[in-house]
Scaffold this motif. Structure first.
Motif, PDB file in Angstrom:
ATOM      1  N   GLU A   6      24.637  -4.347 -22.774  1.00 22.26           N
ATOM      2  CA  GLU A   6      23.587  -3.606 -22.253  1.00 22.26           C
ATOM      3  C   GLU A   6      23.401  -2.190 -23.302  1.00 22.26           C
ATOM      4  O   GLU A   6      24.426  -1.679 -23.652  1.00 22.26           O
ATOM      5  CB  GLU A   6      23.736  -3.269 -20.812  1.00 22.26           C
ATOM      6  CG  GLU A   6      23.722  -4.209 -19.959  1.00 22.26           C
ATOM      7  CD  GLU A   6      25.189  -4.359 -19.598  1.00 22.26           C
ATOM      8  OE1 GLU A   6      25.519  -5.179 -18.382  1.00 22.26           O
ATOM      9  OE2 GLU A   6      26.044  -4.131 -20.306  1.00 22.26           O
ATOM     10  N   SER A   7      22.100  -1.804 -23.181  1.00 22.15           N
ATOM     11  CA  SER A   7      21.963  -0.596 -23.767  1.00 22.15           C
ATOM     12  C   SER A   7      20.620   0.235 -23.306  1.00 22.15           C
ATOM     13  O   SER A   7      19.724  -0.411 -22.530  1.00 22.15           O
ATOM     14  CB  SER A   7      21.788  -0.816 -25.220  1.00 22.15           C
ATOM     15  OG  SER A   7      20.701  -1.580 -25.720  1.00 22.15           O
ATOM     16  N   GLY A   8      20.238   1.444 -23.748  1.00 19.79           N
ATOM     17  CA  GLY A   8      19.297   2.103 -23.293  1.00 19.79           C
ATOM     18  C   GLY A   8      19.322   3.006 -22.301  1.00 19.79           C
ATOM     19  O   GLY A   8      18.279   3.509 -21.657  1.00 19.79           O
ATOM     20  N   GLY A   9      20.424   3.103 -21.438  1.00 19.52           N
ATOM     21  CA  GLY A   9      20.504   4.027 -20.299  1.00 19.52           C
ATOM     22  C   GLY A   9      20.852   5.420 -20.683  1.00 19.52           C
ATOM     23  O   GLY A   9      20.661   5.619 -22.182  1.00 19.52           O
ATOM     24  N   GLY A  10      20.650   6.231 -19.837  1.00 20.25           N
ATOM     25  CA  GLY A  10      20.763   7.835 -20.223  1.00 20.25           C
ATOM     26  C   GLY A  10      20.424   8.563 -19.180  1.00 20.25           C
ATOM     27  O   GLY A  10      20.169   8.293 -17.975  1.00 20.25           O
ATOM     28  N   GLU A  15      10.370  10.651 -12.400  1.00 18.58           N
ATOM     29  CA  GLU A  15       9.128  10.228 -12.910  1.00 18.58           C
ATOM     30  C   GLU A  15       9.177   9.889 -14.519  1.00 18.58           C
ATOM     31  O   GLU A  15       8.087   9.556 -14.803  1.00 18.58           O
ATOM     32  CB  GLU A  15       7.961  11.153 -12.581  1.00 18.58           C
ATOM     33  CG  GLU A  15       7.644  11.651 -11.104  1.00 18.58           C
ATOM     34  CD  GLU A  15       7.314  10.533 -10.326  1.00 18.58           C
ATOM     35  OE1 GLU A  15       6.434   9.499 -10.929  1.00 18.58           O
ATOM     36  OE2 GLU A  15       7.905  10.375  -9.307  1.00 18.58           O
ATOM     37  N   GLY A  16      10.153   9.884 -14.954  1.00 22.93           N
ATOM     38  CA  GLY A  16      10.106   9.422 -16.403  1.00 22.93           C
ATOM     39  C   GLY A  16      10.550   8.074 -16.635  1.00 22.93           C
ATOM     40  O   GLY A  16      10.419   7.301 -15.470  1.00 22.93           O
ATOM     41  N   SER A  17      10.619   7.636 -17.805  1.00 28.85           N
ATOM     42  CA  SER A  17      10.708   6.251 -18.021  1.00 28.85           C
ATOM     43  C   SER A  17      11.966   5.941 -18.927  1.00 28.85           C
ATOM     44  O   SER A  17      12.513   6.833 -19.811  1.00 28.85           O
ATOM     45  CB  SER A  17       9.518   5.764 -18.697  1.00 28.85           C
ATOM     46  OG  SER A  17       8.356   5.699 -17.753  1.00 28.85           O
ATOM     47  N   GLU A  89      17.149   8.237  -6.581  1.00 33.04           N
ATOM     48  CA  GLU A  89      17.890   6.996  -6.106  1.00 33.04           C
ATOM     49  C   GLU A  89      17.955   6.038  -6.701  1.00 33.04           C
ATOM     50  O   GLU A  89      18.447   4.879  -6.551  1.00 33.04           O
ATOM     51  CB  GLU A  89      17.005   6.471  -4.533  1.00 33.04           C
ATOM     52  CG  GLU A  89      15.772   6.466  -4.723  1.00 33.04           C
ATOM     53  CD  GLU A  89      14.782   7.437  -4.379  1.00 33.04           C
ATOM     54  OE1 GLU A  89      15.175   8.524  -4.681  1.00 33.04           O
ATOM     55  OE2 GLU A  89      13.732   7.053  -3.514  1.00 33.04           O
ATOM     56  N   ASP A  90      17.507   5.895  -7.956  1.00 30.38           N
ATOM     57  CA  ASP A  90      17.490   4.692  -9.161  1.00 30.38           C
ATOM     58  C   ASP A  90      18.799   4.882  -9.811  1.00 30.38           C
ATOM     59  O   ASP A  90      19.148   4.088 -10.708  1.00 30.38           O
ATOM     60  CB  ASP A  90      16.182   4.842 -10.024  1.00 30.38           C
ATOM     61  CG  ASP A  90      14.947   4.270  -9.458  1.00 30.38           C
ATOM     62  OD1 ASP A  90      13.900   4.762  -9.614  1.00 30.38           O
ATOM     63  OD2 ASP A  90      15.137   3.494  -8.274  1.00 30.38           O
ATOM     64  N   SER A  91      19.608   6.187  -9.724  1.00 28.68           N
ATOM     65  CA  SER A  91      20.703   6.535 -10.501  1.00 28.68           C
ATOM     66  C   SER A  91      21.701   5.577 -10.129  1.00 28.68           C
ATOM     67  O   SER A  91      21.949   5.506  -9.001  1.00 28.68           O
ATOM     68  CB  SER A  91      21.173   7.816 -10.283  1.00 28.68           C
ATOM     69  OG  SER A  91      20.061   8.716 -10.852  1.00 28.68           O
ATOM     70  N   ALA A  92      22.510   4.812 -11.079  1.00 27.68           N
ATOM     71  CA  ALA A  92      23.170   4.004 -10.974  1.00 27.68           C
ATOM     72  C   ALA A  92      23.712   3.364 -12.349  1.00 27.68           C
ATOM     73  O   ALA A  92      23.155   3.608 -13.288  1.00 27.68           O
ATOM     74  CB  ALA A  92      22.810   2.751 -10.140  1.00 27.68           C
ATOM     75  N   VAL A  93      24.878   2.458 -12.362  1.00 26.53           N
ATOM     76  CA  VAL A  93      25.230   1.567 -13.368  1.00 26.53           C
ATOM     77  C   VAL A  93      24.354   0.358 -13.306  1.00 26.53           C
ATOM     78  O   VAL A  93      24.351  -0.343 -12.341  1.00 26.53           O
ATOM     79  CB  VAL A  93      26.575   1.606 -13.490  1.00 26.53           C
ATOM     80  CG1 VAL A  93      27.077   0.568 -14.664  1.00 26.53           C
ATOM     81  CG2 VAL A  93      27.414   2.822 -13.547  1.00 26.53           C
ATOM     82  N   TYR A  94      23.592   0.121 -14.273  1.00 26.13           N
ATOM     83  CA  TYR A  94      22.924  -1.282 -14.365  1.00 26.13           C
ATOM     84  C   TYR A  94      23.524  -2.206 -15.332  1.00 26.13           C
ATOM     85  O   TYR A  94      23.753  -2.005 -16.132  1.00 26.13           O
ATOM     86  CB  TYR A  94      21.627  -0.672 -14.938  1.00 26.13           C
ATOM     87  CG  TYR A  94      20.420  -0.042 -13.947  1.00 26.13           C
ATOM     88  CD1 TYR A  94      20.591   1.160 -13.680  1.00 26.13           C
ATOM     89  CD2 TYR A  94      19.449  -0.773 -13.448  1.00 26.13           C
ATOM     90  CE1 TYR A  94      20.095   1.931 -12.734  1.00 26.13           C
ATOM     91  CE2 TYR A  94      18.656  -0.188 -12.703  1.00 26.13           C
ATOM     92  CZ  TYR A  94      18.876   1.281 -12.279  1.00 26.13           C
ATOM     93  OH  TYR A  94      18.101   1.991 -11.292  1.00 26.13           O
ATOM     94  N   THR A 118      25.393  -0.169 -17.960  1.00 28.84           N
ATOM     95  CA  THR A 118      24.768   0.973 -18.761  1.00 28.84           C
ATOM     96  C   THR A 118      24.457   2.023 -17.869  1.00 28.84           C
ATOM     97  O   THR A 118      23.765   1.607 -16.829  1.00 28.84           O
ATOM     98  CB  THR A 118      23.524   0.956 -19.748  1.00 28.84           C
ATOM     99  OG1 THR A 118      23.452   1.954 -20.248  1.00 28.84           O
ATOM    100  CG2 THR A 118      22.477   0.430 -18.862  1.00 28.84           C
ATOM    101  N   GLN A 119      24.722   3.296 -17.878  1.00 26.68           N
ATOM    102  CA  GLN A 119      24.393   4.346 -16.905  1.00 26.68           C
ATOM    103  C   GLN A 119      23.125   4.971 -16.926  1.00 26.68           C
ATOM    104  O   GLN A 119      22.605   5.310 -18.180  1.00 26.68           O
ATOM    105  CB  GLN A 119      25.333   5.634 -17.017  1.00 26.68           C
ATOM    106  CG  GLN A 119      25.357   6.716 -16.168  1.00 26.68           C
ATOM    107  CD  GLN A 119      25.801   6.345 -14.535  1.00 26.68           C
ATOM    108  OE1 GLN A 119      26.679   5.707 -14.347  1.00 26.68           O
ATOM    109  NE2 GLN A 119      24.705   6.716 -13.511  1.00 26.68           N
ATOM    110  N   VAL A 120      22.369   4.910 -15.959  1.00 30.33           N
ATOM    111  CA  VAL A 120      21.032   5.650 -15.678  1.00 30.33           C
ATOM    112  C   VAL A 120      21.170   6.466 -14.613  1.00 30.33           C
ATOM    113  O   VAL A 120      21.911   6.325 -13.498  1.00 30.33           O
ATOM    114  CB  VAL A 120      20.167   4.528 -15.354  1.00 30.33           C
ATOM    115  CG1 VAL A 120      18.775   5.419 -14.848  1.00 30.33           C
ATOM    116  CG2 VAL A 120      19.871   3.288 -16.322  1.00 30.33           C
TER     117      VAL A 120
END
Length: 124
Positions: A6-10, A15-17, A89-94, A118-120
Protein backbone atom coordinates in the motif's frame (compact mmCIF):
# COMPACT_ATOMS: atom_id res chain seq x y z
CA UNK A 1 3.41 -15.82 -1.80
CA UNK A 2 1.08 -12.96 -2.72
CA UNK A 3 2.48 -9.56 -1.84
CA UNK A 4 0.41 -6.44 -1.37
CA UNK A 5 2.03 -3.04 -0.98
CA UNK A 6 0.00 0.00 0.00
CA UNK A 7 1.00 3.61 -0.52
CA UNK A 8 -0.51 7.07 -0.52
CA UNK A 9 -1.23 7.57 3.15
CA UNK A 10 -0.24 10.66 5.04
CA UNK A 11 -1.39 13.63 7.05
CA UNK A 12 -4.30 15.62 5.66
CA UNK A 13 -6.65 18.26 7.01
CA UNK A 14 -10.31 17.52 7.53
CA UNK A 15 -12.34 17.82 4.30
CA UNK A 16 -9.20 17.07 2.32
CA UNK A 17 -8.51 14.15 -0.01
CA UNK A 18 -6.06 11.30 -0.38
CA UNK A 19 -5.70 8.47 -2.87
CA UNK A 20 -4.38 5.15 -1.63
CA UNK A 21 -2.85 2.56 -3.94
CA UNK A 22 -2.41 -1.17 -3.48
CA UNK A 23 -0.08 -3.00 -5.84
CA UNK A 24 -0.17 -6.79 -5.88
CA UNK A 25 2.45 -9.24 -7.03
CA UNK A 26 2.68 -13.03 -7.23
CA UNK A 27 -1.10 -13.30 -7.38
CA UNK A 28 -2.56 -16.77 -7.16
CA UNK A 29 -5.80 -15.59 -8.75
CA UNK A 30 -5.47 -12.86 -11.35
CA UNK A 31 -7.38 -10.70 -11.35
CA UNK A 32 -8.24 -11.08 -7.71
CA UNK A 33 -10.91 -9.64 -5.47
CA UNK A 34 -9.48 -6.76 -3.48
CA UNK A 35 -10.63 -4.76 -0.47
CA UNK A 36 -9.61 -2.04 1.92
CA UNK A 37 -9.96 -2.38 5.67
CA UNK A 38 -8.87 0.00 8.38
CA UNK A 39 -7.96 -0.13 12.03
CA UNK A 40 -7.90 2.83 14.35
CA UNK A 41 -6.04 2.70 17.69
CA UNK A 42 -8.04 0.79 20.27
CA UNK A 43 -10.65 -0.32 17.74
CA UNK A 44 -11.39 -3.45 15.77
CA UNK A 45 -10.46 -3.72 12.13
CA UNK A 46 -13.37 -2.58 9.97
CA UNK A 47 -14.34 -3.00 6.36
CA UNK A 48 -14.05 0.07 4.13
CA UNK A 49 -14.58 -0.95 0.49
CA UNK A 50 -14.23 -3.91 -1.85
CA UNK A 51 -14.16 -4.49 -5.58
CA UNK A 52 -14.77 -7.57 -7.71
CA UNK A 53 -12.31 -9.00 -10.23
CA UNK A 54 -13.59 -6.96 -13.14
CA UNK A 55 -14.70 -3.96 -11.10
CA UNK A 56 -18.38 -4.44 -11.87
CA UNK A 57 -19.26 -4.92 -8.21
CA UNK A 58 -18.22 -2.55 -5.44
CA UNK A 59 -19.24 -2.42 -1.80
CA UNK A 60 -18.74 0.32 0.76
CA UNK A 61 -19.12 0.72 4.48
CA UNK A 62 -21.99 3.04 5.32
CA UNK A 63 -19.55 5.41 7.01
CA UNK A 64 -17.69 6.10 3.74
CA UNK A 65 -20.45 5.92 1.14
CA UNK A 66 -20.52 9.00 -1.05
CA UNK A 67 -17.03 10.03 0.07
CA UNK A 68 -14.76 7.12 -0.88
CA UNK A 69 -14.42 5.40 -4.24
CA UNK A 70 -12.64 2.12 -5.01
CA UNK A 71 -11.34 1.35 -8.48
CA UNK A 72 -8.83 -0.93 -10.16
CA UNK A 73 -6.32 -1.16 -12.98
CA UNK A 74 -5.93 -4.85 -13.75
CA UNK A 75 -3.18 -4.26 -16.28
CA UNK A 76 -1.02 -3.07 -13.38
CA UNK A 77 -2.50 -5.24 -10.60
CA UNK A 78 -3.38 -2.07 -8.74
CA UNK A 79 -6.44 -1.07 -6.73
CA UNK A 80 -7.08 2.48 -5.63
CA UNK A 81 -9.09 4.06 -2.85
CA UNK A 82 -9.99 7.68 -3.51
CA UNK A 83 -10.91 9.32 -0.23
CA UNK A 84 -12.66 12.68 -0.29
CA UNK A 85 -14.19 14.87 2.42
CA UNK A 86 -12.03 13.17 5.01
CA UNK A 87 -13.14 13.30 8.62
CA UNK A 88 -11.20 12.98 11.87
CA UNK A 89 -12.74 9.56 12.40
CA UNK A 90 -11.22 8.31 9.13
CA UNK A 91 -7.78 8.32 10.78
CA UNK A 92 -6.49 4.75 10.83
CA UNK A 93 -4.05 2.31 9.31
CA UNK A 94 -5.53 1.28 5.97
CA UNK A 95 -4.79 -2.24 4.83
CA UNK A 96 -5.29 -3.78 1.43
CA UNK A 97 -6.47 -7.38 1.21
CA UNK A 98 -6.74 -9.94 -1.59
CA UNK A 99 -9.03 -12.90 -2.12
CA UNK A 100 -9.89 -15.53 -4.69
CA UNK A 101 -13.56 -15.37 -3.73
CA UNK A 102 -16.44 -14.38 -5.97
CA UNK A 103 -18.17 -11.02 -5.91
CA UNK A 104 -16.80 -8.40 -3.53
CA UNK A 105 -16.94 -9.76 0.04
CA UNK A 106 -17.03 -7.41 2.98
CA UNK A 107 -15.85 -9.72 5.75
CA UNK A 108 -12.19 -9.94 6.71
CA UNK A 109 -12.21 -13.73 6.90
CA UNK A 110 -12.94 -13.92 3.17
CA UNK A 111 -9.52 -12.41 2.47
CA UNK A 112 -6.39 -14.51 2.50
CA UNK A 113 -3.58 -12.04 1.90
CA UNK A 114 -2.94 -8.72 3.58
CA UNK A 115 -0.62 -5.79 3.12
CA UNK A 116 1.19 -4.10 5.98
CA UNK A 117 -0.91 -0.97 5.74
CA UNK A 118 -0.50 2.75 5.26
CA UNK A 119 -1.25 5.35 7.90
CA UNK A 120 -3.90 7.98 7.25
CA UNK A 121 -4.13 10.81 9.75
CA UNK A 122 -6.80 13.48 9.44
CA UNK A 123 -6.26 16.66 11.44
CA UNK A 124 -8.66 19.45 12.35
Amino acid sequence: QVQLVESGGGLVQAEGSLRLSCVASRLTFSPDVRAWFRRAPGKEREFVASISRTGDITNYADSVKGRFSISRDNANNTVYLQMNSLKLEDSAVYQCASSGAQGAPTRSYDYHYWGRGTQVTVSS
